[in-house]
Design a protein around this motif. Structure first.
Motif, PDB file in Angstrom:
ATOM      1  N   GLY A 269     -53.564   2.855  50.764  1.00 19.37           N
ATOM      2  CA  GLY A 269     -53.501   4.095  49.998  1.00 19.37           C
ATOM      3  C   GLY A 269     -52.104   4.443  49.517  1.00 19.37           C
ATOM      4  N   PRO A 270     -52.003   5.557  48.790  1.00 17.12           N
ATOM      5  CA  PRO A 270     -50.733   6.021  48.233  1.00 17.12           C
ATOM      6  C   PRO A 270     -50.117   7.143  49.066  1.00 17.12           C
ATOM      7  N   VAL A 271     -48.825   7.344  48.884  1.00 16.46           N
ATOM      8  CA  VAL A 271     -48.098   8.468  49.474  1.00 16.46           C
ATOM      9  C   VAL A 271     -47.341   9.150  48.342  1.00 16.46           C
ATOM     10  N   PHE A 272     -47.378  10.480  48.307  1.00 12.72           N
ATOM     11  CA  PHE A 272     -46.791  11.227  47.200  1.00 12.72           C
ATOM     12  C   PHE A 272     -45.664  12.138  47.670  1.00 12.72           C
ATOM     13  N   GLU A 273     -44.653  12.262  46.834  1.00  9.96           N
ATOM     14  CA  GLU A 273     -43.607  13.248  47.064  1.00  9.96           C
ATOM     15  C   GLU A 273     -44.033  14.569  46.437  1.00  9.96           C
ATOM     16  N   ARG A 274     -43.365  15.663  46.816  1.00 10.48           N
ATOM     17  CA  ARG A 274     -43.618  16.942  46.168  1.00 10.48           C
ATOM     18  C   ARG A 274     -43.269  16.838  44.682  1.00 10.48           C
ATOM     19  N   ASN A 275     -44.060  17.515  43.847  1.00  8.48           N
ATOM     20  CA  ASN A 275     -43.827  17.494  42.403  1.00  8.48           C
ATOM     21  C   ASN A 275     -43.796  16.069  41.865  1.00  8.48           C
ATOM     22  N   ALA A 276     -44.770  15.264  42.316  1.00  7.96           N
ATOM     23  CA  ALA A 276     -44.845  13.865  41.883  1.00  7.96           C
ATOM     24  C   ALA A 276     -45.040  13.776  40.378  1.00  7.96           C
ATOM     25  N   ARG A 277     -44.472  12.758  39.798  1.00  7.93           N
ATOM     26  CA  ARG A 277     -44.675  12.488  38.379  1.00  7.93           C
ATOM     27  C   ARG A 277     -46.151  12.202  38.127  1.00  7.93           C
ATOM     28  N   THR A 278     -46.634  12.536  36.937  1.00  6.93           N
ATOM     29  CA  THR A 278     -48.026  12.258  36.585  1.00  6.93           C
ATOM     30  C   THR A 278     -48.091  11.508  35.262  1.00  6.93           C
TER      31      THR A 278
END
Length: 307
Positions: free
Chosen positions: A234-243
């Protein structure tokens, strides 16, 4: 009671027969559903730990409104104290024991496929994790399956919660498989692996390089293992991840692949930055993975304090 029968019943006792007495009732249901949904979204945004979406959806289904029919319902996990206990009642074979416990978030839905299972996030439009059960016979059979490359949007997910093909076009990112196509031991599994519910926006160089090596090394390990091997990716995301794209598909900062050998009881996690400069390195321990992500993908192992 159907709308047709409701209209006839009202017409017998009043002059509403000509104007359609069921109209106000339908309007009231729609207003109530819209109000509850708006309140729920606002509450989940401000206090995600305080709302149990599983208790809301059956009420919406009972109204008989479009989009909330029981037959179209995709299971959502039940929440307890800020965490979600998944069930995967229709595909328990992909898990070695107790189902994963993960931090609660809005619009998490369980999807079962023939060769893997997905906990999907309607916020990121990607998996939270993808679960597989592999063994040497499975890997041997996968060698004879031809890759299809027919990507498709996952129709079981509401449009507002899923990625579309156009989101990835021109983005500069690969549609990165979480359950790899190379793991698929049947034509059905191969076709299903190209669901966008199984994808994340992945750096192209990383996808084709170190990540591809990790997938191949995992298959090699499984082909030599004595029994069942369970893999969570799976993925892990930072805050305010790029989209990317109109549907704002989130770009992960890191990817993980957890490998658990049920015969030996050993578990390890490949942890990779989603960048072109990433190189293959030593895996991290399962407790360290839980500390970094809050994902208890192997609850039985977590309780034992496994290393």
């Amino acid at each position: 009671m159907s709308r047709k029968k409701m209209g006839r019943g009202i017409g017998k006792s009043s002059s509403r027969k000509k104007t359609g007495g069921a109209g106000p009732a339908r309007f009231l249901k729609s207003v109530l559903a819209a109000a509850l949904t708006s309140f729920g979204i606002a509450t989940a945004w401000l206090h995600p730990q305080g709302l149990n979406w599983q208790s809301v959806e059956p009420w919406l289904q009972s109204l008989g409104l479009p989009g909330y029919t029981a037959q179209d319902h995709v299971p959502v996990p039940a929440s307890v104290d800020g965490y979600v206990q998944t069930s995967f009642a229709h595909c328990p074979q992909f898990f070695p024991g107790a189902r994963p416990v993960v931090p609660m978030a809005y619009t998490q839905r369980e999807l079962c496929f023939s060769s893997f299972a997905i906990l999907h996030s309607g916020q990121t439009k990607t998996p939270v994790f993808v679960a597989q059960r592999l063994n040497r016979q499975h890997i041997q059979a996968a060698k004879g399956i031809k890759r299809t490359d027919r990507f498709y949007a996952e129709a079981r997910l509401p449009r507002a919660e899923r990625a579309e093909l156009n989101d990835y076009r021109g983005s500069g990112y690969s549609r990165g498989h979480m359950a790899p196509a190379g793991d698929m031991a049947s034509e059905q599994g191969m076709a299903q692996s190209f669901s966008l519910a199984n994808m994340v926006p992945q750096n192209q160089i990383h996808n084709a390089g170190p990540w591809n090596k990790i997938e191949a090394d995992t298959r090699q390990y499984v082909s030599r293992a004595a029994g069942q091997v369970y893999v969570f990716t799976g993925p892990v995301f930072e805050r305010n991840a790029r989209t990317i794209g109109a549907n704002q598909v989130a770009v992960p900062s890191h990817l993980f692949k957890l490998v658990y050998d049920a015969t030996t009881g050993r578990a390890w996690v490949h942890w990779q930055a989603n960048q072109a400069s990433t190189r293959a390195g030593p895996p991290i321990s399962y407790p360290e993975f839980v500390r970094r992500t809050g994902l208890h993908l192997l609850p039985d192992l977590s309780l034992k304090g496994a290393e």
